[in-house]
Design an enzyme around this catalytic site. Structure first.
Site, mmCIF file in Angstrom:
data_model
loop_
_atom_site.group_PDB
_atom_site.id
_atom_site.type_symbol
_atom_site.label_atom_id
_atom_site.label_comp_id
_atom_site.label_asym_id
_atom_site.label_seq_id
_atom_site.Cartn_x
_atom_site.Cartn_y
_atom_site.Cartn_z
ATOM 1 N N LYS A 1 16.396 70.132 53.488
ATOM 2 C CA LYS A 1 17.021 69.327 52.334
ATOM 3 C C LYS A 1 18.543 69.692 52.536
ATOM 4 O O LYS A 1 19.187 70.918 52.502
ATOM 5 C CB LYS A 1 16.568 69.596 50.955
ATOM 6 C CG LYS A 1 15.113 69.144 50.601
ATOM 7 C CD LYS A 1 15.076 67.718 50.762
ATOM 8 C CE LYS A 1 13.752 67.044 50.272
ATOM 9 N NZ LYS A 1 13.748 65.785 49.871
ATOM 10 N N ASP B 1 17.053 65.767 55.318
ATOM 11 C CA ASP B 1 17.067 64.659 54.020
ATOM 12 C C ASP B 1 18.186 64.951 53.201
ATOM 13 O O ASP B 1 18.473 65.743 52.334
ATOM 14 C CB ASP B 1 15.691 64.806 53.464
ATOM 15 C CG ASP B 1 15.522 63.789 52.254
ATOM 16 O OD1 ASP B 1 16.573 63.152 52.059
ATOM 17 O OD2 ASP B 1 14.414 63.813 51.613
ATOM 18 N N GLU C 1 17.597 61.364 56.787
ATOM 19 C CA GLU C 1 17.037 60.553 55.649
ATOM 20 C C GLU C 1 17.924 60.273 54.588
ATOM 21 O O GLU C 1 18.434 61.474 54.100
ATOM 22 C CB GLU C 1 15.800 61.256 55.284
ATOM 23 C CG GLU C 1 14.910 60.400 54.446
ATOM 24 C CD GLU C 1 13.415 61.279 54.302
ATOM 25 O OE1 GLU C 1 12.961 60.873 53.099
ATOM 26 O OE2 GLU C 1 13.084 61.977 55.013
ATOM 27 N N ASP D 1 15.179 55.789 52.561
ATOM 28 C CA ASP D 1 14.014 56.139 51.830
ATOM 29 C C ASP D 1 14.108 55.605 50.616
ATOM 30 O O ASP D 1 13.695 54.689 50.182
ATOM 31 C CB ASP D 1 13.949 57.759 51.927
ATOM 32 C CG ASP D 1 12.970 58.181 50.727
ATOM 33 O OD1 ASP D 1 12.050 57.192 50.193
ATOM 34 O OD2 ASP D 1 12.803 59.337 50.434
ATOM 35 N N LYS E 1 6.541 55.629 50.581
ATOM 36 C CA LYS E 1 5.845 56.330 49.687
ATOM 37 C C LYS E 1 4.769 55.695 48.856
ATOM 38 O O LYS E 1 5.256 54.560 48.469
ATOM 39 C CB LYS E 1 6.738 57.199 49.120
ATOM 40 C CG LYS E 1 7.530 58.287 49.818
ATOM 41 C CD LYS E 1 8.528 58.852 48.769
ATOM 42 C CE LYS E 1 9.474 60.019 49.708
ATOM 43 N NZ LYS E 1 10.770 60.614 48.920
#
Length: 353
Positions: free
Chosen positions: A160, A188, A214, A239, A263
């Site tokens: 992250k 991400d 991402e 995303d 997701k």
């Protein structure tokens, strides 16, 4: 097999340690387990994991919406799937609540048919590699987590980033310097960068063999995302920008991304996830299936979807690993050596609570 009752059970589990990303910090999971009772002895199990930031939901809103949906679909046969989805669709948004019920429907259908959900979708693979996530933390903590995860068999680290671009580049460079290149890294940013800084970071980490970046910019800045993609040497994955087929088509029109992260909680369930993957495939985009913080119920649903869908080439299905406690007593997804597998001899999701 008619729907008799739907229960929404609030579950809270502490995280093993606080989890920091660009949009905030979380120290616990607070979600909803769905139990869908039929007039047979079959009970479908699902999970709805809320995110105020991504889907605008809370545990309380999910419980309220599940009660409303229960009124709309009570007495319908589970096989009247199109009617059930049509009636759920009369409620705007609330994608995680809808996903929880739809997962429970798939579980019930699989149990009735004696088939795992992956086979109902069209079994394409028997396992899928998943990334294991490292939150935003100081360099030394990042290195310690990387060492621990690689030692446990992880083959892909998801790091992250998004709060401090200079620190982000340093953390990634230190990981490669210390542990080499015999594993994959994906990053991400969770919407954390400006367009300018996103492009800068992508160029600075080009030599670190990064799979993709991402959601580098805000979810509603598709033109900015397209600008990053145009100038990035690293593939760009959308995303938070992609919730629906309409979002995907818009991103495609703008050439905003190379890949998308699907997701279940974000798109509303398994069928919509499968549809997104198919349309993305026709558009030349590969897909990853990701997750929110979820128990092994939700992660099992995501894994079944990945196993049954050809164009889901990547997985980030690790949301259960940093939770203290496990509500699944038997069956369900198993994460070992960086791979998610499911016992395909068990029907439905294969989870017993």
């Amino acid at each position: 097999m008619k729907i008799k009752k739907i229960e929404a059970l609030h579950v809270e589990l502490e995280r093993k340690k606080p989890f920091v990303i660009a949009t905030g910090t979380s120290d616990r999971y607070s979600g909803i387990i769905i139990k869908l009772y039929t007039d047979t002895d079959i009970v479908g199990i699902g999970e709805a994991s809320p995110s105020r930031v991504v889907t605008g939901e809370t545990p309380e809103t999910i419980i309220a919406v599940v009660r409303e949906i229960e009124k709309k679909i009570h007495g319908l046969d589970v096989y009247e799937y199109e009617i059930i989805l049509e009636r759920m669709g009369t409620i705007h948004g609330n994608s995680a609540a809808k996903a929880g019920i739809e997962i429970a429907l798939f579980d019930a259908l699989g149990k009735e048919a004696g088939l795992p959900v992956a086979k109902m979708l069209g079994l394409y693979r028997k396992s899928i590699a998943t990334s294991i996530t490292i939150g935003i933390e100081p360099v030394e903590d990042t290195l310690a987590d990387a060492e621990r995860l690689l030692g446990e068999g992880a083959k892909i680290l998801k790091v992250k980033i998004g709060l401090d671009w200079k620190e982000d580049v340093l953390r990634l460079r230190k990981i490669r310097e210390k542990y080499g290149y015999n594993f994959k890294i994906r990053v991400d940013a969770n919407q954390g960068y400006t367009v300018k800084n996103a492009i800068k970071v992508c160029r600075l980490i080009e030599d670190l063999d990064i799979e993709f970046i991402e959601q580098p910019v805000k979810w509603n800045d598709l033109r900015g995302l397209a600008e990053v993609r145009k100038n990035s040497p690293i593939p760009v994955m959308a995303d938070e920008s992609i919730h629906s087929v309409q979002d995907l088509l818009r991103a495609g029109e703008l050439n905003a991304c190379d890949m998308i992260n699907i997701k279940l909680m974000k798109c509303g369930g398994i069928r919509e996830a499968w549809l997104l993957a198919r349309i993305a495939e026709e558009s030349g985009m590969q897909c990853m299936i990701g997750c929110m913080s979820e128990t092994r119920v939700g992660i099992s649903a995501g894994t079944h979807t990945a196993l049954g869908t050809k164009n889901i080439a990547y997985a980030d299905l690790d949301g259960h690993l940093d939770l203290n406690g496990d509500i699944v007593k038997e069956g369900g997804v198993v994460t070992k050596n960086g791979e998610n597998t499911i016992d395909l001899s068990l029907p439905g999701l294969g989870c017993k609570l």
